[in-house]
Design an enzyme around this catalytic site. Structure first.
Site, PDB file in Angstrom:
ATOM      1  N   CYS A 115       0.893  -1.156   0.000  1.00  0.00           N
ATOM      2  CA  CYS A 115       0.000   0.000   0.000  1.00  0.00           C
ATOM      3  C   CYS A 115       0.927   1.200   0.000  1.00  0.00           C
ATOM      4  CB  CYS A 115      -0.908   0.034   1.224  1.00  0.00           C
ATOM      5  SG  CYS A 115      -1.830   1.586   1.305  1.00  0.00           S
ATOM      6  N   CYS A 118      -0.519   4.204   2.488  1.00  0.00           N
ATOM      7  CA  CYS A 118      -0.526   4.045   3.949  1.00  0.00           C
ATOM      8  C   CYS A 118      -0.250   2.588   4.288  1.00  0.00           C
ATOM      9  CB  CYS A 118      -1.825   4.547   4.558  1.00  0.00           C
ATOM     10  SG  CYS A 118      -3.309   4.095   3.655  1.00  0.00           S
ATOM     11  N   SER A 119      -1.248   1.835   4.692  1.00  0.00           N
ATOM     12  CA  SER A 119      -0.969   0.451   5.083  1.00  0.00           C
ATOM     13  C   SER A 119      -2.203  -0.423   4.909  1.00  0.00           C
ATOM     14  CB  SER A 119      -0.510   0.417   6.541  1.00  0.00           C
ATOM     15  OG  SER A 119      -1.484   1.029   7.356  1.00  0.00           O
ATOM     16  N   CYS A 120      -3.009  -0.184   3.855  1.00  0.00           N
ATOM     17  CA  CYS A 120      -4.217  -0.973   3.622  1.00  0.00           C
ATOM     18  C   CYS A 120      -3.847  -2.441   3.508  1.00  0.00           C
ATOM     19  CB  CYS A 120      -4.943  -0.488   2.372  1.00  0.00           C
ATOM     20  SG  CYS A 120      -5.474   1.227   2.544  1.00  0.00           S
TER      21      CYS A 120
HETATM   22 FE    FE Z   1      -3.363   2.118   2.882  1.00  0.00          FE
END
Ligand code: FE
Length: 214
Positions: A115, A118-120
């Site tokens: 991602c 961000c950190s999906c």
């Molecule tokens: Fe994300």
């Protein structure tokens, strides 16, 4: 007598900083403390939530799904057609897999998920995202130099193997279907699930034969 050695000072600086929590971690902790202080959340709820996602869910759910796909061609087809619909069978709680796409590794294709924003992450299937997944280095390098990143994870790909990088978003997340290791024809679904690593479902692991032991 001590002398000033800039390299030593630099090393010391890096050593100290490597033990400090990352900036996002500090920010999250501060927000968490504020929410608890203001009575919007209680600490026990947070602890329970973290325990469920890290201990109970972990990557085990994902491993079950992969093992079933290896054994059941019809399920695998459903997974590839519409992964969200296919895993509905399990009734997993959590919204992070409402739009999920499965990516199949083959002899000539390796899929890698990141991602960049961000950190999906499909956390209702894979549990908590590993820390490296959230780092700026992984998020940028996975796109810029995926082969080098894979090599650092121990995945050394032949030039003929095509690397496909997928960028997760809050709307669409991905699950890599790793290749079933050869020589597992007699394995039960449970034994097969035991071979599947979290990283293999993100794409930073590939050859699962190494987990067969014996
Ligand atoms: Fe994300």
């Amino acid at each position: 007598m001590s002398s000033h050695d800039p390299d030593k000072v630099k090393d010391l600086y890096h050593t100290l900083h490597s033990h400090l929590p990352s900036e996002p971690a500090l920010r999250v902790k501060t927000i968490e403390n504020l929410l608890v202080e203001k009575g919007y959340l209680d600490q026990q709820t947070i602890d329970n939530w973290i325990e469920v996602y890290s201990e109970d869910i972990g990557p085990k759910r994902g491993a079950q799904v992969i093992a079933r796909a290896w054994l059941d061609q019809e399920f695998k087809q459903r997974l590839l057609t519409d992964a969200s619909e296919a895993i509905d069978d399990y009734g997993f709680l959590g919204k992070a897999t409402a739009h999920l796409k499965a990516l199949e590794n083959t002899d000539s294709v390796h899929n890698l998920v990141v991602c960049t924003l961000c950190s999906c992450y499909p956390f209702s299937l894979l549990g908590m995202a590993p820390n490296w997944y959230k780092t700026a280095a992984y998020r940028s390098r996975a796109v810029r130099e995926p082969r080098a990143v894979l090599k650092e994870f121990g995945v050394d790909l032949d030039d003929q193997v095509e690397v496909r990088v997928y960028d997760s978003t809050a709307e669409l997340r991905y699950l890599v279907i790793p290749q079933r290791p050869l020589g597992t024809e007699d394995y039960s679904q449970q034994q097969l699930a035991g071979l599947v690593t979290r990283n293999s479902m993100i794409g930073t692991d590939r050859d699962l034969a190494k987990n067969m032991g014996g």
